[in-house]
Write a protein that holds these residues in place. Sequence first.
Motif, PDB file in Angstrom:
ATOM      1  N   GLN A 126      24.541   4.985 -25.639  1.00  0.00           N
ATOM      2  CA  GLN A 126      25.723   5.762 -25.290  1.00  0.00           C
ATOM      3  C   GLN A 126      26.494   6.208 -26.526  1.00  0.00           C
ATOM      4  OE1 GLN A 126      28.679   3.594 -23.182  1.00  0.00           O
ATOM      5  NE2 GLN A 126      30.017   5.328 -22.835  1.00  0.00           N
ATOM      6  N   VAL A 127      26.539   5.382 -27.559  1.00  0.00           N
ATOM      7  CA  VAL A 127      27.329   5.716 -28.736  1.00  0.00           C
ATOM      8  C   VAL A 127      26.887   7.042 -29.333  1.00  0.00           C
ATOM      9  CG1 VAL A 127      25.857   4.408 -30.325  1.00  0.00           C
ATOM     10  CG2 VAL A 127      28.244   4.848 -30.912  1.00  0.00           C
ATOM     11  N   TYR A 128      25.596   7.364 -29.245  1.00  0.00           N
ATOM     12  CA  TYR A 128      25.130   8.641 -29.786  1.00  0.00           C
ATOM     13  C   TYR A 128      25.579   9.811 -28.904  1.00  0.00           C
ATOM     14  CZ  TYR A 128      22.294   6.281 -33.280  1.00  0.00           C
ATOM     15  OH  TYR A 128      21.880   5.526 -34.346  1.00  0.00           O
ATOM     16  N   TYR A 129      25.604   9.609 -27.601  1.00  0.00           N
ATOM     17  CA  TYR A 129      26.107  10.664 -26.722  1.00  0.00           C
ATOM     18  C   TYR A 129      27.571  10.938 -27.027  1.00  0.00           C
ATOM     19  CZ  TYR A 129      27.294  13.356 -22.556  1.00  0.00           C
ATOM     20  OH  TYR A 129      27.734  14.346 -21.719  1.00  0.00           O
ATOM     21  N   GLU A 130      28.379   9.865 -27.138  1.00  0.00           N
ATOM     22  CA  GLU A 130      29.799  10.033 -27.440  1.00  0.00           C
ATOM     23  C   GLU A 130      29.987  10.661 -28.817  1.00  0.00           C
ATOM     24  OE1 GLU A 130      32.089   9.714 -25.281  1.00  0.00           O
ATOM     25  OE2 GLU A 130      30.739   8.920 -23.765  1.00  0.00           O
ATOM     26  N   ALA A 131      29.142  10.290 -29.773  1.00  0.00           N
ATOM     27  CA  ALA A 131      29.227  10.886 -31.099  1.00  0.00           C
ATOM     28  C   ALA A 131      28.873  12.365 -31.057  1.00  0.00           C
ATOM     29  CB  ALA A 131      28.312  10.143 -32.063  1.00  0.00           C
ATOM     30  N   ASN A 132      27.811  12.709 -30.330  1.00  0.00           N
ATOM     31  CA  ASN A 132      27.442  14.116 -30.172  1.00  0.00           C
ATOM     32  C   ASN A 132      28.596  14.921 -29.597  1.00  0.00           C
ATOM     33  OD1 ASN A 132      24.875  13.632 -31.127  1.00  0.00           O
ATOM     34  ND2 ASN A 132      23.868  13.740 -29.132  1.00  0.00           N
ATOM     35  N   ARG A 133      29.185  14.394 -28.541  1.00  0.00           N
ATOM     36  CA  ARG A 133      30.278  15.118 -27.879  1.00  0.00           C
ATOM     37  C   ARG A 133      31.481  15.264 -28.809  1.00  0.00           C
ATOM     38  NH1 ARG A 133      33.154  13.069 -22.397  1.00  0.00           N
ATOM     39  NH2 ARG A 133      33.957  11.506 -23.833  1.00  0.00           N
ATOM     40  N   ALA A 134      31.817  14.184 -29.517  1.00  0.00           N
ATOM     41  CA  ALA A 134      32.965  14.226 -30.418  1.00  0.00           C
ATOM     42  C   ALA A 134      32.757  15.232 -31.542  1.00  0.00           C
ATOM     43  CB  ALA A 134      33.219  12.836 -30.994  1.00  0.00           C
ATOM     44  N   VAL A 135      31.561  15.233 -32.114  1.00  0.00           N
ATOM     45  CA  VAL A 135      31.257  16.158 -33.203  1.00  0.00           C
ATOM     46  C   VAL A 135      31.315  17.600 -32.710  1.00  0.00           C
ATOM     47  CG1 VAL A 135      29.374  17.003 -34.655  1.00  0.00           C
ATOM     48  CG2 VAL A 135      29.932  14.573 -34.628  1.00  0.00           C
ATOM     49  N   CYS A 136      30.700  17.880 -31.564  1.00  0.00           N
ATOM     50  CA  CYS A 136      30.649  19.255 -31.072  1.00  0.00           C
ATOM     51  C   CYS A 136      32.013  19.743 -30.610  1.00  0.00           C
ATOM     52  CB  CYS A 136      29.603  19.365 -29.962  1.00  0.00           C
ATOM     53  SG  CYS A 136      27.909  19.159 -30.577  1.00  0.00           S
ATOM     54  N   GLU A 137      32.844  18.848 -30.116  1.00  0.00           N
ATOM     55  CA  GLU A 137      34.208  19.243 -29.784  1.00  0.00           C
ATOM     56  C   GLU A 137      35.001  19.542 -31.052  1.00  0.00           C
ATOM     57  OE1 GLU A 137      35.822  16.184 -27.313  1.00  0.00           O
ATOM     58  OE2 GLU A 137      34.942  17.008 -25.484  1.00  0.00           O
ATOM     59  N   ARG A 138      34.765  18.768 -32.092  1.00  0.00           N
ATOM     60  CA  ARG A 138      35.481  18.990 -33.343  1.00  0.00           C
ATOM     61  C   ARG A 138      35.082  20.321 -33.983  1.00  0.00           C
ATOM     62  NH1 ARG A 138      38.383  15.975 -37.111  1.00  0.00           N
ATOM     63  NH2 ARG A 138      39.061  14.889 -35.214  1.00  0.00           N
ATOM     64  N   VAL A 139      33.811  20.605 -34.059  1.00  0.00           N
ATOM     65  CA  VAL A 139      33.385  21.854 -34.692  1.00  0.00           C
ATOM     66  C   VAL A 139      33.742  23.053 -33.821  1.00  0.00           C
ATOM     67  CG1 VAL A 139      31.524  20.761 -35.968  1.00  0.00           C
ATOM     68  CG2 VAL A 139      31.043  21.742 -33.727  1.00  0.00           C
ATOM     69  N   GLY A 140      33.953  22.818 -32.520  1.00  0.00           N
ATOM     70  CA  GLY A 140      34.335  23.912 -31.633  1.00  0.00           C
ATOM     71  C   GLY A 140      35.731  24.428 -31.883  1.00  0.00           C
ATOM     72  N   ASP A 141      36.522  23.707 -32.706  1.00  0.00           N
ATOM     73  CA  ASP A 141      37.881  24.140 -32.991  1.00  0.00           C
ATOM     74  C   ASP A 141      37.941  25.284 -34.000  1.00  0.00           C
ATOM     75  OD1 ASP A 141      38.992  22.304 -31.284  1.00  0.00           O
ATOM     76  OD2 ASP A 141      39.164  20.752 -32.814  1.00  0.00           O
ATOM     77  N   SER A 142      36.774  25.731 -34.490  1.00  0.00           N
ATOM     78  CA  SER A 142      36.781  26.728 -35.552  1.00  0.00           C
ATOM     79  C   SER A 142      37.285  28.093 -35.081  1.00  0.00           C
ATOM     80  CB  SER A 142      35.378  26.878 -36.146  1.00  0.00           C
ATOM     81  OG  SER A 142      34.460  27.292 -35.155  1.00  0.00           O
ATOM     82  N   ILE A 143      37.123  28.397 -33.806  1.00  0.00           N
ATOM     83  CA  ILE A 143      37.606  29.672 -33.284  1.00  0.00           C
ATOM     84  C   ILE A 143      39.055  29.514 -32.843  1.00  0.00           C
ATOM     85  CG2 ILE A 143      36.749  29.205 -30.947  1.00  0.00           C
ATOM     86  CD1 ILE A 143      36.273  32.183 -30.641  1.00  0.00           C
TER      87      ILE A 143
END
Length: 290
Positions: A126-143
Amino acid sequence: MFVIEKICWKSIALLGAIAVVTPLAACTFPGQAENDRYIHLSSSEGKNSDRHVDLKTLTKLSDNTFQYTIVVGSNRREFESEAIVNCSDLRRVELKQARFYNENGEVDRTEQRDRKITVRPNDPNQVYYEANRAVCERVGDSIAVPPPEEIAYETYYNSRFNYAVKYPRDLLVPQGEAQNGDGQSFISEDNQIVMSVYGTHHTLHGSLDGWYREATRRSDRREVTYKVRRDNWFVVSGYDDGFVFYQKVVEEREEGGVFKVLELRYRRSLQSQFDPVVAEIANSFTSNPQ
């Protein structure tokens, strides 16, 4: 429509269909001065096993693919693992090098993993799923989405199926009408927001009931959070990995049996900014404007 979910949180209360998230003041890593450098993932009481994503290691490999490092340890770094995620599918992660630290904070040994695994919420990885989601939410802030009152719209009209819809001209770029004239797509420059409109005949997609059943089907990666069905239309929305999706389908029986479809997909991290835009677009989606 939605309430944005923060990367770090301490409690979630459900009020009907709306998730209200209470955010932490900051994501911290004990013993580190750069508190905002880490995204906290999980903790185990009584053990030195807090897990974090080290944002200093976050590297863009392609438009939608990122490498990051998970750090394990509360008072000191005990272990770290490099991983790669494609933000189009949070269920997959590619594991790279792992490093084990000794009590002096030095790398004791390394392990080259180089394998891909499937991860889901509530499984041992699960930790990798949560990490994936956290990373992709963070990089999604670029717009950056402007305030609603500053957004200018233009109207797209489809003459073949006789429908119209507005789109935010400063956010989405028209991709050109499809060769068969049924509609077109509008995409942000960083591909984080996609809007599509099109018409189609009954013979291709069956009944409205069948389409609605398919649209409301849940899966490991897809969660429906809102749905409404009326005589000749339905709306379904929810989450698909790190994205929000919205779909509206209108049936026109008097036109020989056609469906007119509006679909949007955008990063979950943009939700609080983009939801008012979605509402404006959806309200403008008009059948038989001429």
